[in-house]
Write an enzyme that holds these catalytic residues in place. Structure first.
Site, PDB file in Angstrom:
ATOM      1  N   SER A   1      46.443  -7.002 -17.826  1.00 48.63           N
ATOM      2  CA  SER A   1      46.998  -7.155 -19.174  1.00 48.63           C
ATOM      3  C   SER A   1      46.325  -6.241 -20.184  1.00 48.63           C
ATOM      4  CB  SER A   1      46.936  -8.609 -19.642  1.00 48.63           C
ATOM      5  OG  SER A   1      45.796  -9.237 -19.200  1.00 48.63           O
TER       6      SER A   1
ATOM      7  N   VAL B   1      45.009  -9.912  -9.308  1.00 47.22           N
ATOM      8  CA  VAL B   1      43.684 -10.532  -9.114  1.00 47.22           C
ATOM      9  C   VAL B   1      42.967 -10.578 -10.461  1.00 47.22           C
ATOM     10  CG1 VAL B   1      43.572  -9.769  -6.709  1.00 47.22           C
ATOM     11  CG2 VAL B   1      42.542  -8.346  -8.488  1.00 47.22           C
TER      12      VAL B   1
ATOM     13  N   MET C   1      49.326 -16.021 -12.441  1.00 47.62           N
ATOM     14  CA  MET C   1      50.390 -15.020 -12.541  1.00 47.62           C
ATOM     15  C   MET C   1      51.022 -14.718 -11.186  1.00 47.62           C
ATOM     16  SD  MET C   1      50.644 -14.454 -15.697  1.00 47.62           S
ATOM     17  CE  MET C   1      51.665 -13.005 -15.898  1.00 47.62           C
TER      18      MET C   1
ATOM     19  N   GLU D   1      87.425 -18.771 -28.780  1.00 50.09           N
ATOM     20  CA  GLU D   1      88.196 -19.001 -30.011  1.00 50.09           C
ATOM     21  C   GLU D   1      89.696 -18.783 -29.779  1.00 50.09           C
ATOM     22  OE1 GLU D   1      85.380 -16.495 -32.253  1.00 50.09           O
ATOM     23  OE2 GLU D   1      85.419 -18.092 -33.737  1.00 50.09           O
TER      24      GLU D   1
ATOM     25  N   GLU E   1      40.854 -10.009 -13.836  1.00 47.96           N
ATOM     26  CA  GLU E   1      40.844  -8.824 -14.709  1.00 47.96           C
ATOM     27  C   GLU E   1      39.470  -8.143 -14.599  1.00 47.96           C
ATOM     28  OE1 GLU E   1      43.401  -7.599 -16.009  1.00 47.96           O
ATOM     29  OE2 GLU E   1      43.183  -6.933 -18.071  1.00 47.96           O
TER      30      GLU E   1
ATOM     31  N   ALA F   1      83.921 -10.725 -28.819  1.00 46.27           N
ATOM     32  CA  ALA F   1      84.142  -9.460 -29.526  1.00 46.27           C
ATOM     33  C   ALA F   1      83.374  -8.334 -28.861  1.00 46.27           C
ATOM     34  CB  ALA F   1      83.691  -9.600 -30.972  1.00 46.27           C
TER      35      ALA F   1
ATOM     36  N   LYS G   1      39.753  -4.990  -8.664  1.00 46.86           N
ATOM     37  CA  LYS G   1      41.073  -4.344  -8.604  1.00 46.86           C
ATOM     38  C   LYS G   1      41.008  -3.071  -7.748  1.00 46.86           C
ATOM     39  CE  LYS G   1      43.138  -6.194 -12.894  1.00 46.86           C
ATOM     40  NZ  LYS G   1      44.080  -7.205 -12.422  1.00 46.86           N
TER      41      LYS G   1
ATOM     42  N   ASP H   1      45.597 -14.105  -0.911  1.00 43.88           N
ATOM     43  CA  ASP H   1      44.437 -14.446  -1.742  1.00 43.88           C
ATOM     44  C   ASP H   1      43.205 -14.442  -0.839  1.00 43.88           C
ATOM     45  OD1 ASP H   1      42.670 -15.770  -3.785  1.00 43.88           O
ATOM     46  OD2 ASP H   1      44.583 -15.996  -4.822  1.00 43.88           O
TER      47      ASP H   1
HETATM   48  P1  NAD Z   1      43.872 -16.201 -12.110  1.00 42.93           P
HETATM   49  O1  NAD Z   1      42.417 -16.314 -12.246  1.00 42.93           O
HETATM   50  O2  NAD Z   1      44.709 -17.411 -12.330  1.00 42.93           O
HETATM   51  O3  NAD Z   1      44.244 -15.662 -10.673  1.00 42.93           O
HETATM   52  C1  NAD Z   1      43.601 -14.614 -10.028  1.00 42.93           C
HETATM   53  C2  NAD Z   1      43.740 -14.851  -8.535  1.00 42.93           C
HETATM   54  O4  NAD Z   1      43.257 -13.706  -7.858  1.00 42.93           O
HETATM   55  C3  NAD Z   1      42.932 -16.049  -8.020  1.00 42.93           C
HETATM   56  O5  NAD Z   1      43.757 -16.875  -7.244  1.00 42.93           O
HETATM   57  C4  NAD Z   1      41.846 -15.399  -7.170  1.00 42.93           C
HETATM   58  O6  NAD Z   1      41.453 -16.191  -6.064  1.00 42.93           O
HETATM   59  C5  NAD Z   1      42.551 -14.135  -6.719  1.00 42.93           C
HETATM   60  N1  NAD Z   1      41.623 -13.095  -6.305  1.00 42.93           N
HETATM   61  C6  NAD Z   1      40.461 -12.729  -6.892  1.00 42.93           C
HETATM   62  N2  NAD Z   1      39.891 -11.723  -6.199  1.00 42.93           N
HETATM   63  C7  NAD Z   1      40.704 -11.446  -5.170  1.00 42.93           C
HETATM   64  C8  NAD Z   1      40.649 -10.514  -4.106  1.00 42.93           C
HETATM   65  N3  NAD Z   1      39.648  -9.670  -3.989  1.00 42.93           N
HETATM   66  N4  NAD Z   1      41.662 -10.505  -3.224  1.00 42.93           N
HETATM   67  C9  NAD Z   1      42.698 -11.364  -3.338  1.00 42.93           C
HETATM   68  N5  NAD Z   1      42.782 -12.282  -4.328  1.00 42.93           N
HETATM   69  C10 NAD Z   1      41.800 -12.323  -5.225  1.00 42.93           C
HETATM   70  O7  NAD Z   1      44.303 -15.018 -13.089  1.00 42.93           O
HETATM   71  P2  NAD Z   1      45.729 -14.708 -13.735  1.00 42.93           P
HETATM   72  O8  NAD Z   1      45.797 -15.325 -15.063  1.00 42.93           O
HETATM   73  O9  NAD Z   1      46.774 -14.956 -12.740  1.00 42.93           O
HETATM   74  O10 NAD Z   1      45.587 -13.147 -13.991  1.00 42.93           O
HETATM   75  C11 NAD Z   1      45.730 -12.211 -12.962  1.00 42.93           C
HETATM   76  C12 NAD Z   1      45.962 -10.838 -13.545  1.00 42.93           C
HETATM   77  O11 NAD Z   1      47.133 -10.890 -14.365  1.00 42.93           O
HETATM   78  C13 NAD Z   1      44.863 -10.353 -14.464  1.00 42.93           C
HETATM   79  O12 NAD Z   1      44.734  -8.965 -14.315  1.00 42.93           O
HETATM   80  C14 NAD Z   1      45.378 -10.699 -15.850  1.00 42.93           C
HETATM   81  O13 NAD Z   1      44.815  -9.873 -16.838  1.00 42.93           O
HETATM   82  C15 NAD Z   1      46.830 -10.436 -15.671  1.00 42.93           C
HETATM   83  N6  NAD Z   1      47.709 -11.121 -16.616  1.00 42.93           N
HETATM   84  C16 NAD Z   1      47.474 -12.403 -16.983  1.00 42.93           C
HETATM   85  C17 NAD Z   1      48.314 -13.031 -17.867  1.00 42.93           C
HETATM   86  C18 NAD Z   1      48.089 -14.468 -18.270  1.00 42.93           C
HETATM   87  O14 NAD Z   1      48.732 -14.924 -19.211  1.00 42.93           O
HETATM   88  N7  NAD Z   1      47.238 -15.199 -17.595  1.00 42.93           N
HETATM   89  C19 NAD Z   1      49.421 -12.345 -18.371  1.00 42.93           C
HETATM   90  C20 NAD Z   1      49.661 -11.042 -17.947  1.00 42.93           C
HETATM   91  C21 NAD Z   1      48.790 -10.450 -17.058  1.00 42.93           C
END
Ligand code: NAD
Length: 731
Positions: free
Chosen positions: A436, A407, A331, A124, A409, A66, A414, A350
């Site tokens: 996040s 990377v 992520m 249908e 949080e 529809a 960042k 990484d």
């Molecule tokens: P995570 O700890 O699993 O991964 C972070 C990665 O970043 C690691 O592999 C680490 O080695 C790498 N890293 C750290 N410093 C670095 C640098 N200087 N250069 C390159 N790599 C580097 O974390 P995650 O859960 O994947 O979260 C990552 C981001 O995504 C955060 O900002 C988090 O807030 C956001 N996020 C997370 C979720 C969730 O559910 N986990 C959801 C949405 C957003």
């Protein structure tokens, strides 16, 4: 006729080609409904016609059902009284049943040639023919997905499908809106023949030239449905089916109850009466606020946003070939996978090559699964994986059209990553942060081109979650928004657009859901009651369970960071101490370390941790109906109220984005239509009154904001005040 071509071949076979002009896919429009009776009449009365084949003139498939857009706008524009609308709805719905019934009883054999999908009303129509031939292509879908938008199949689907494949099978397919491919459909028994693509018309004609049967099985003497209510199988279907349904949906979806009623009542009577029963339930369902809200959000708004409704005009489509993902953790690994699946060359960076490789291994695992399930060839999987290049060097970021930063949080890390990546980027490339919670405007301070900086907030697990929340910083340009929307559409996700703040829209509201669960815990409500209330409200999981998933230590860290950032303005809650104790003293971090509000044994199911009640003694161990209703209201209202605050603060400017963000982002009770639709459904005035009552009892967090009071006074709804427009950037 506009929508059908009618030709009669030299053998007296009428070939009816369904081809709605100006559309890429056929849908059942008012125009189609007008012409169908004429077609049936001609097949029936033209003595030169021996039989007919219905096929599609579209390469995309037979028919998608529809036209819900037309249905929605007719309902919106109608000025008729409720009674007139009801009668018109019944007449409209029954008209389709009547014409399809006259098709299957026209006395001449009719076949349907299906080269592509047939969904909803499309299937249908096919079910009302005597013989269905489908092309052998596993991607073709046949199904009745109406329940997914709060409706039921109203053109005979609830009656013909169970008579063909049995009540149990039909109930499963219809309740879940599940579709089947041609070979599955043949095995179930609602497709007769599967042939090489391109050969369905020929096969249908061959059947017609043989000794075709022009009588449906259910119109033959002695027909009995396989598992009717009084058979052993029927007992399972109706008794067991209703129990499972209640367990899964808690009675929140009228369409589901009505589908079971259609099956039970309809299957016991002849087809003509059965179709009238279905039409009555269809209309009853269509009149429910749940159906109206679900059609608007889950069909119309989803469609608009998935086509980029918020994309600023005047910018050419951004061709995205290469994207760098920085941070190959949880992520980043998921983002790399969805990009590779969309054919995007992906750099996965990484701090160590092992870290980057670990991220890539996630894609390998998912691709292996696809190959094992026959969803992908090994060659295609290899080619997809080869699109992901792991590295530790920013030299590889050169030439990227887009960057996704994922990377830790942490603001400093960042900022460092932003500077290093930008040094390699071409002038027009976009930098997206997957933070996040951290405000985008602040993160963009590390950027030398903040106009190209935007929040690109994914949800976990990235490969399964359909939403991406785009967050505009103060300086984010409209061109960057357009490019980011092009990126999200390319990876086949749905973008919503919001303005900046701590936690943006989605994380902020999810926080209130978890927070209300924790508040109940603090009041001494038994943990199992809190969890069940969450699910009864229509949330996919309870608040304690969700807190375990997002990690308790993360909640604690966010609270600490917020405390630091807000200083004296931070409002402590009684639960702060409990979380600190769980995380710092007891090392209970949630699912990730196997212990949180739940225990996660290596074998078997998770179980609520018995020690919670030592931390917070249970004072409310029973839940009579009044309390249940109030707890459910608290869970839902606190989220909608915080949504209203996001509107007041300019974080949200579109009801559509609020609704879709809530349903796709964290599974907010879909039957409400979303956080904004919930308030519109209750009525703003009543919502304000009820929140005032909750505030008097539970505290200021339930106090309605000024915007809601103003809307209540003016008689506005979210859709009249914030409907239909593109998202506006905060001034
Ligand atoms: P995570 O700890 O699993 O991964 C972070 C990665 O970043 C690691 O592999 C680490 O080695 C790498 N890293 C750290 N410093 C670095 C640098 N200087 N250069 C390159 N790599 C580097 O974390 P995650 O859960 O994947 O979260 C990552 C981001 O995504 C955060 O900002 C988090 O807030 C956001 N996020 C997370 C979720 C969730 O559910 N986990 C959801 C949405 C957003």
């Amino acid at each position: 006729m506009e929508n059908f071509k009618f030709e009669v071949d030299e053998d007296g076979i009428a070939v009816v080609t369904f081809d709605v002009p100006g559309r890429s896919m056929n849908t059942i429009t008012a125009g189609v409904m007008k012409e169908l009776p004429e077609i049936v009449n001609r097949i029936k009365t033209d003595a030169a016609i021996k039989g007919a084949v219905i096929q599609s003139g579209k390469a995309s498939g037979f028919c998608a059902g529809a036209d819900l857009g037309e249905m929605g706008s007719n309902a919106a524009q109608s000025t008729a009284s409720a009674e007139e609308r009801l009668r018109a709805a019944f007449d409209g719905s029954y008209a389709m049943n009547k014409v399809l019934r006259s098709l299957e009883t026209c006395g001449k054999p009719v076949a349907c040639a299906l080269e592509g999908l047939a969904l909803g009303g499309g299937l249908e129509i096919a079910l009302a023919t005597h013989y269905r031939v489908a092309a052998d292509n596993p991607k073709i879908q046949f199904g009745l997905p109406e329940a997914k938008v709060g409706l039921l199949p109203g053109a005979g689907g609830t009656q013909r499908l169970p008579r063909l494949i049995g009540v149990q099978n039909a109930a499963m397919m219809i309740l879940q809106g599940m579709s089947k491919n041609p070979s599955e459909a043949k095995a179930l028994g609602f497709i007769h023949e599967v042939v090489e693509p391109g050969q369905t018309l020929r096969a249908a004609k061959k059947w017609l030239k043989g000794t075709p049967d022009a009588v449906q099985p259910w119109d033959k003497k002695g027909y009995r449905v396989k598992d009717g209510p009084y058979s052993p199988g029927g007992g399972m279907a109706f008794v067991g089916g209703n129990a499972v349904l209640m367990k899964q949906s808690y009675g929140n979806y009228p369409a589901q109850k009505h589908i079971m009623s259609c099956l039970y009542e309809g299957i016991q009577v002849p087809m003509d009466a059965a179709l009238r029963i279905e039409s009555r339930y269809f209309v009853k369902t269509l009149q429910t606020p749940q159906a109206r809200a679900m059609i608007r959000s889950l069909f119309l708004s989803m469609q608009e946003l998935s086509k980029g409704a918020n994309r600023p005009e005047g910018f050419p489509k951004y061709e995205i070939k290469k994207v760098a993902v920085i941070g190959a953790g949880f992520m980043g690994a998921g983002v790399a996978y969805v990009q590779a699946m969309a054919g995007i060359e992906t750099v996965l960076l990484d701090t160590t090559i092992e870290g980057a490789e670990k991220g890539k291994a996630y894609s390998r695992k998912l691709l292996d699964k696809r190959v094992a399930r026959g969803q992908m060839t090994q060659e295609k999987a290899d080619a997809t994986l080869a699109l992901i290049k792991t590295t530790t060097s920013y030299d590889d970021v050169k030439g990227a059209d887009f960057v996704i930063e994922a990377v830790f949080e942490n603001r400093e890390i960042k900022a460092d990553v932003t500077k290093k990546a930008e040094a390699q980027l071409a002038a027009g490339a976009v930098f997206g942060s997957n933070t996040s919670t951290l405000p985008i405007t602040g993160l963009a301070e590390a950027s030398v081109r903040p106009e190209n900086f935007i929040g690109v907030h994914f949800f976990s697990p990235v490969d399964k979650m359909g939403l991406v929340e785009l967050i505009l910083g103060k300086k984010t340009s409209q061109e960057t928004v357009a490019k980011a929307i092009d990126y999200v559409l390319k990876i086949k996700k749905t973008p919503i657009v919001v303005n900046d703040s701590r936690g943006f829209y989605t994380s902020r509201i999810v926080g209130t859901f978890i927070g209300e669960g924790l508040a109940m815990l603090g009041e001494g409500v038994k943990p199992a009651i809190i969890e069940n209330i969450g699910k009864m409200a229509g949330m996919p999981v309870g608040p304690l369970s969700l807190n375990d998933e997002v990690a308790l230590d993360l909640s604690w860290k966010i609270r600490e960071q917020t405390k630091k950032d807000l200083g004296a303005a931070y409002k402590a809650t009684p639960i702060d101490g409990i979380i600190e104790k769980m995380v710092v003293d007891l090392q209970r971090h949630g699912r990730k370390n196997g212990k949180g509000f739940y225990d996660y044994p290596a074998e078997g199911k998770k179980k609520l941790w018995s020690g919670i009640t030592d931390l917070v003694p249970t004072k409310i161990a029973e839940c009579p109906p009044d309390l249940k209703a109030e707890l459910i209201k608290r869970i839902l209202y606190i989220q909608s109220l915080e949504t209203a605050r996001c509107f007041e603060e300019g974080i949200l400017t579109s009801a559509r984005d609020a609704d879709i963000g809530s349903i796709l982002g964290w599974g907010f009770a879909p039957y409400t239509g979303g956080t904004a639709s919930l308030i519109d459904g209750v009525g703003v005035k009543k919502f304000v009154e009820e929140c005032d009552a909750l505030a008097a009892k539970y505290g200021d967090r339930f106090k309605p904001n000024a915007l809601l009071r103003e809307m209540a006074e003016k008689g506005e709804t979210f859709y009249t005040r914030f409907g239909g427009e593109k998202v506006k950037q905060a001034a």
